[in-house]
Write a protein that holds these residues in place. Structure first.
Motif, mmCIF file in Angstrom:
data_model
loop_
_atom_site.group_PDB
_atom_site.id
_atom_site.type_symbol
_atom_site.label_atom_id
_atom_site.label_comp_id
_atom_site.label_asym_id
_atom_site.label_seq_id
_atom_site.Cartn_x
_atom_site.Cartn_y
_atom_site.Cartn_z
ATOM 1 N N PRO A 2 0.913 -1.196 0.079
ATOM 2 C CA PRO A 2 0.102 -0.011 0.053
ATOM 3 C C PRO A 2 0.899 1.381 0.179
ATOM 4 N N VAL A 3 0.418 2.311 -0.540
ATOM 5 C CA VAL A 3 1.021 3.493 -0.694
ATOM 6 C C VAL A 3 1.391 4.078 0.816
ATOM 7 N N LYS A 4 0.507 3.978 1.450
ATOM 8 C CA LYS A 4 0.696 4.577 2.987
ATOM 9 C C LYS A 4 2.170 3.845 3.717
ATOM 10 N N ALA A 5 2.027 2.637 3.403
ATOM 11 C CA ALA A 5 3.187 1.714 4.013
ATOM 12 C C ALA A 5 4.343 2.103 3.415
ATOM 13 N N ARG A 6 4.444 2.320 2.020
ATOM 14 C CA ARG A 6 5.453 2.732 1.267
ATOM 15 C C ARG A 6 6.012 3.963 1.940
ATOM 16 N N ILE A 7 4.947 5.075 1.978
ATOM 17 C CA ILE A 7 5.481 6.494 2.469
ATOM 18 C C ILE A 7 6.329 6.463 4.121
ATOM 19 N N THR A 8 5.598 5.365 4.922
ATOM 20 C CA THR A 8 6.024 5.108 6.176
ATOM 21 C C THR A 8 7.607 4.308 6.013
ATOM 22 N N LEU A 9 7.740 3.543 5.271
ATOM 23 C CA LEU A 9 9.030 2.817 5.028
ATOM 24 C C LEU A 9 10.092 3.800 4.796
ATOM 25 N N PHE A 10 9.646 4.634 3.543
ATOM 26 C CA PHE A 10 10.733 5.794 2.913
ATOM 27 C C PHE A 10 11.036 6.584 3.995
ATOM 28 N N PHE A 11 10.060 7.158 4.547
ATOM 29 C CA PHE A 11 10.296 8.164 5.773
ATOM 30 C C PHE A 11 11.388 7.434 6.796
ATOM 31 N N THR A 12 10.928 6.203 7.198
ATOM 32 C CA THR A 12 11.670 5.500 8.388
ATOM 33 C C THR A 12 13.228 5.325 7.866
ATOM 34 N N ILE A 13 13.380 5.135 6.530
ATOM 35 C CA ILE A 13 14.798 4.636 5.923
ATOM 36 C C ILE A 13 15.444 5.885 5.925
ATOM 37 N N GLY A 167 14.885 6.792 18.780
ATOM 38 C CA GLY A 167 14.545 7.696 17.597
ATOM 39 C C GLY A 167 13.896 6.816 16.495
ATOM 40 N N THR A 168 14.190 5.556 16.309
ATOM 41 C CA THR A 168 13.735 4.731 15.250
ATOM 42 C C THR A 168 12.439 4.265 15.651
ATOM 43 N N LEU A 169 12.137 4.205 16.773
ATOM 44 C CA LEU A 169 10.610 4.026 17.268
ATOM 45 C C LEU A 169 9.743 5.108 17.001
ATOM 46 N N ILE A 170 10.128 6.287 17.311
ATOM 47 C CA ILE A 170 9.332 7.565 17.139
ATOM 48 C C ILE A 170 9.274 7.793 15.592
ATOM 49 N N THR A 171 10.381 7.388 14.784
ATOM 50 C CA THR A 171 10.257 7.682 13.152
ATOM 51 C C THR A 171 9.196 6.893 12.653
ATOM 52 N N VAL A 172 9.106 5.675 13.200
ATOM 53 C CA VAL A 172 8.192 4.756 12.524
ATOM 54 C C VAL A 172 6.762 5.041 12.819
ATOM 55 N N ALA A 173 6.516 5.639 14.225
ATOM 56 C CA ALA A 173 5.113 6.030 14.680
ATOM 57 C C ALA A 173 4.850 7.478 13.665
ATOM 58 N N TYR A 176 4.043 6.748 10.077
ATOM 59 C CA TYR A 176 2.741 6.579 9.959
ATOM 60 C C TYR A 176 1.667 7.417 10.067
ATOM 61 N N LEU A 177 1.857 8.298 11.013
ATOM 62 C CA LEU A 177 1.007 9.440 11.217
ATOM 63 C C LEU A 177 1.028 10.427 10.016
ATOM 64 N N PHE A 178 2.482 10.784 9.618
ATOM 65 C CA PHE A 178 2.855 11.511 8.407
ATOM 66 C C PHE A 178 2.170 11.185 6.972
#
Length: 202
Positions: A2-13, A167-173, A176-178
């Motif tokens: 899903p697009v939402k998951a891709r954006i979350t993954l890209f932001f996290t990376i 920081g990694t956990l906060i980034t994932v959360a 996801y919100l972003f």
């Protein structure tokens, strides 16, 4: 995916990479600073002992040992040894009894060629210094353990790991919100288009 998951993954990376570079850089510079600072202290101790030994008419070996003992607060498990050009041990001091270190002939030769050599022995940082300010040159070996520096480095490593994982956990959360807020207008537009299409068909 899903697009939402891709954006979350890209932001996290992206943030994960930045955090990794920052944490590794901080630890790297702190490690090098501790190591260089302690090496300088060892070298200064070796030079001081060499100068004292070279003035045998003023400082005998017993007095030099007392002076070396007086600096035990600055360094832990300190060992200082002096050799002549033949590799003969001329002077030895250690904070603990029977704590002499074995210095290879290769280290002594390298010190003669390069004036100063850093190495490790018995889990201690050590330096071999070529002293030539006297008519009888000496090779001074000083070794000691740096508990405070290693302790501070260990504490820094722990703090960096906490910051990195947190920081990694906060980034994932946050990612996801972003991604959710980013996709909301797109979803609204898609819903409006679906409604318009449904009305036209009706």
């Amino acid at each position: 995916m899903p697009v939402k998951a891709r954006i979350t993954l890209f932001f996290t990376i992206i943030v994960f990479t930045i955090l990794s570079i920052v944490c590794i850089s901080i630890y790297y510079f702190a490690y090098n600073y501790r190591e260089q600072n302690f090496k300088n202290r060892l070298a200064n101790r070796a030079v001081t002992t060499a100068r004292l030994l070279s003035q045998s008419d003023v400082f005998n070996q017993s007095l030099v040992q007392k002076i070396d003992a007086a600096t035990s607060v600055a360094m832990t498990d300190k060992t200082i040894q002096a050799y002549n050009y033949s590799g003969l041990l001329l002077y030895a001091y250690s904070d603990k009894k029977y704590d002499a270190i074995k210095v290879s002939a290769d280290v002594l030769e390298e010190a003669k060629e390069n004036n100063i050599v850093y190495f490790t022995v018995n889990n201690k940082d050590a330096v071999a210094y070529h002293f030539t300010e006297n008519k009888y040159p000496l090779i001074i070996v000083a070794a000691a353990y740096d508990p405070d520096g290693r302790k501070n480095l260990g504490q820094l490593e722990f703090v960096l790991w906490i910051c990195f994982l947190g920081g990694t956990l906060i980034t994932v959360a946050g990612g996801y919100l972003f991604s959710g807020s980013l996709m909301r207008p797109v979803k609204r537009i898609a819903d409006d288009l679906n409604n318009i299409s449904a009305q036209n068909l009706a």
